[in-house]
Design a protein around this motif. Structure first.
Motif, PDB file in Angstrom:
ATOM      1  N   ASP A 122       0.840  -1.212   0.000  1.00 56.11           N
ATOM      2  CA  ASP A 122       0.000   0.000   0.000  1.00 56.11           C
ATOM      3  C   ASP A 122       0.869   1.254   0.000  1.00 56.11           C
ATOM      4  O   ASP A 122       0.537   2.254  -0.653  1.00 56.11           O
ATOM      5  CB  ASP A 122      -0.928   0.021   1.226  1.00 56.11           C
ATOM      6  N   THR A 155       2.188   1.796  -3.462  1.00 55.82           N
ATOM      7  CA  THR A 155       1.096   2.305  -4.318  1.00 55.82           C
ATOM      8  C   THR A 155       0.867   3.788  -4.065  1.00 55.82           C
ATOM      9  O   THR A 155       0.731   4.579  -4.998  1.00 55.82           O
ATOM     10  CB  THR A 155      -0.199   1.509  -4.034  1.00 55.82           C
ATOM     11  N   LYS A 156       0.863   4.171  -2.790  1.00 57.12           N
ATOM     12  CA  LYS A 156       0.586   5.564  -2.448  1.00 57.12           C
ATOM     13  C   LYS A 156       1.763   6.483  -2.791  1.00 57.12           C
ATOM     14  O   LYS A 156       1.578   7.529  -3.399  1.00 57.12           O
ATOM     15  CB  LYS A 156       0.280   5.630  -0.950  1.00 57.12           C
ATOM     16  N   TYR A 157       2.959   6.085  -2.424  1.00 61.77           N
ATOM     17  CA  TYR A 157       4.135   6.960  -2.582  1.00 61.77           C
ATOM     18  C   TYR A 157       4.893   6.720  -3.899  1.00 61.77           C
ATOM     19  O   TYR A 157       5.791   7.495  -4.218  1.00 61.77           O
ATOM     20  CB  TYR A 157       5.086   6.790  -1.388  1.00 61.77           C
ATOM     21  N   ARG A 172       2.584  10.795 -11.912  1.00 64.43           N
ATOM     22  CA  ARG A 172       1.174  11.076 -11.615  1.00 64.43           C
ATOM     23  C   ARG A 172       0.994  12.577 -11.378  1.00 64.43           C
ATOM     24  O   ARG A 172       0.081  13.212 -11.926  1.00 64.43           O
ATOM     25  CB  ARG A 172       0.693  10.278 -10.390  1.00 64.43           C
ATOM     26  N   HIS A 209      -3.755   4.897 -13.173  1.00 67.35           N
ATOM     27  CA  HIS A 209      -3.010   3.958 -12.336  1.00 67.35           C
ATOM     28  C   HIS A 209      -4.049   3.269 -11.451  1.00 67.35           C
ATOM     29  O   HIS A 209      -4.565   3.863 -10.507  1.00 67.35           O
ATOM     30  CB  HIS A 209      -1.983   4.745 -11.499  1.00 67.35           C
ATOM     31  N   SER A 267      -4.074   3.149  -7.434  1.00 64.20           N
ATOM     32  CA  SER A 267      -4.322   4.383  -6.665  1.00 64.20           C
ATOM     33  C   SER A 267      -5.515   5.162  -7.198  1.00 64.20           C
ATOM     34  O   SER A 267      -6.000   6.083  -6.542  1.00 64.20           O
ATOM     35  CB  SER A 267      -3.078   5.287  -6.718  1.00 64.20           C
ATOM     36  N   ARG A 307      -5.381   7.218  -9.547  1.00 67.14           N
ATOM     37  CA  ARG A 307      -4.906   8.504 -10.093  1.00 67.14           C
ATOM     38  C   ARG A 307      -4.499   8.354 -11.559  1.00 67.14           C
ATOM     39  O   ARG A 307      -4.078   7.287 -11.993  1.00 67.14           O
ATOM     40  CB  ARG A 307      -3.709   9.023  -9.272  1.00 67.14           C
ATOM     41  N   CYS A 352       3.678   4.141 -12.209  1.00 68.95           N
ATOM     42  CA  CYS A 352       3.363   5.509 -11.753  1.00 68.95           C
ATOM     43  C   CYS A 352       4.597   6.361 -11.440  1.00 68.95           C
ATOM     44  O   CYS A 352       4.434   7.534 -11.078  1.00 68.95           O
ATOM     45  CB  CYS A 352       2.395   5.496 -10.578  1.00 68.95           C
TER      46      CYS A 352
END
Ligand code: OGA
Ligand code: MN
Length: 324
Positions: A48, A51-53, A163, A219, A222, A224, A280
């Motif tokens: 996670d 995926t986020k960063y 992104r 993506h 996420s 985004r 991403c």
């Protein structure tokens, strides 16, 4: 404690902390010993975070070749180097799941910059994503440091947040890109040639298959939007099969490589690992004085993308690009 994000309770219970490295992406985890495999739930927190960063460096993981590969398998199906072996490259490492991103020869000596391997390696100094030239692109890459040059000799890795680069485009340009829905043609030979024009002077990228992927895509993990660009992109094609002026891609790529989207991550110790999501972020190897003097032994486990756009517009074959 500064930098501790409460979203990672299991990592914290293992004594780890996570902090952001830049305003829009990239994070660092310290205190996470991976010599025993993370539980499914703790692994999910790592995934996670990536995926986020987009990119996460985990310091001093205590991983070995075997546990590195095993961790990669938790992320998904692994790519391997058999196409490079088929093209005549020897494997210095024990497993086909390890991509050798080092400057080290089989006998332990340093790869001369002018050798075929040295020339080929230059392509990594341009911002790129891994394996977008193959029918099935790479999702996550896990790059583990085994031996590093002394500090201040160079050898950092830079990442670009594609992104946010997309978010920052003008509304007009976004509307044009979405309506044209361009296909980007990715070629490993093209990026090798860009980085080493003289050495690859006789190489014609159009004589080899290219990977076709949408230039702008969501993506999935996420939600985004992402500008899926890389040095591998040879040209774009519009809905009518026509190529737009080359400047369109050049400007977008340059935009995404702008310093304001870039973070540079220093390798500190053998055992440091950087995990990134190729769908991403872009990345590139920064050179340095070390290259002719010190070994930089880096091994990468590459996970096939598991999203619905993993194959782009390509035929689902196992035919991958290889170079000696
Ligand atoms: C890679 C890569 C950059 C580096 O492993 O895919 O591009 O700094 N590495 O070694
Ligand atoms: Mn790479």
């Amino acid at each position: 404690m500064p930098g501790v994000l409460l979203e990672e309770p299991l990592l914290q219970s293992r004594g780890a902390t996570l902090r952001k490295l830049a305003p829009t992406f990239a994070a660092e985890i310290v205190g996470l010993d991976l010599s025993s495999a993370p539980s499914v739930e703790a692994f999910q927190e790592i995934k996670d975070a990536v995926t986020k960063y987009g990119v996460v460096v985990i310091r001093q993981t205590n991983l070995t070749d075997e546990s590195h590969i095993a961790l990669g398998r938790q992320f998904g199906e692994l790519d391997d180097i058999t196409p490079y072996l088929a093209a005549g490259r020897k494997n210095r490492l024990k497993y086909v799941e390890l991509f050798d991103v080092s400057n080290v020869e089989e006998d332990g000596s340093i790869v001369p910059l002018t050798s075929p391997k040295g020339q080929h390696g230059k392509g990594n100094s341009l911002f790129h994503v891994d394996s977008s030239f193959n029918p099935r692109r790479a999702g996550f890459s896990l790059l583990l440091a085994h031996e590093l040059p002394p500090p201040n000799m160079g050898g950092a890795t830079a990442f670009a947040d594609t992104r946010t680069a997309y978010d920052d485009l003008s509304d007009d340009l976004k509307a044009e890109l979405v309506s044209q829905n361009y296909i980007a043609f990715h070629s490993m030979h093209h990026s090798r040639k860009l980085a080493s024009p003289e050495y690859f002077a006789d190489l014609d990228p159009t004589q080899y298959p290219m990977g076709k992927h949408r230039l702008v895509q969501r993506h999935e993990a996420s939600g985004r939007m992402n500008l899926y660009v890389a040095a591998h992109v040879h040209h774009l094609e519009g809905p009518d099969g026509q190529q737009p002026p080359a400047k369109l891609f050049e400007d977008l790529y340059k935009h995404a490589c702008d310093d304001k989207y870039v973070v540079q991550i220093e390798w500190q110790n053998a055992g440091d690992m950087i995990i990134w999501d190729n769908t991403c972020v872009m990345h590139r190897a920064l050179g340095g004085e070390f290259r002719t003097k010190y070994r930089r032994d880096m091994r990468r486990v590459t996970v096939h993308d598991g999203s619905s756009t993993a194959w782009g517009l390509n035929e689902k074959t196992d035919k991958r690009a290889g170079m000696p």
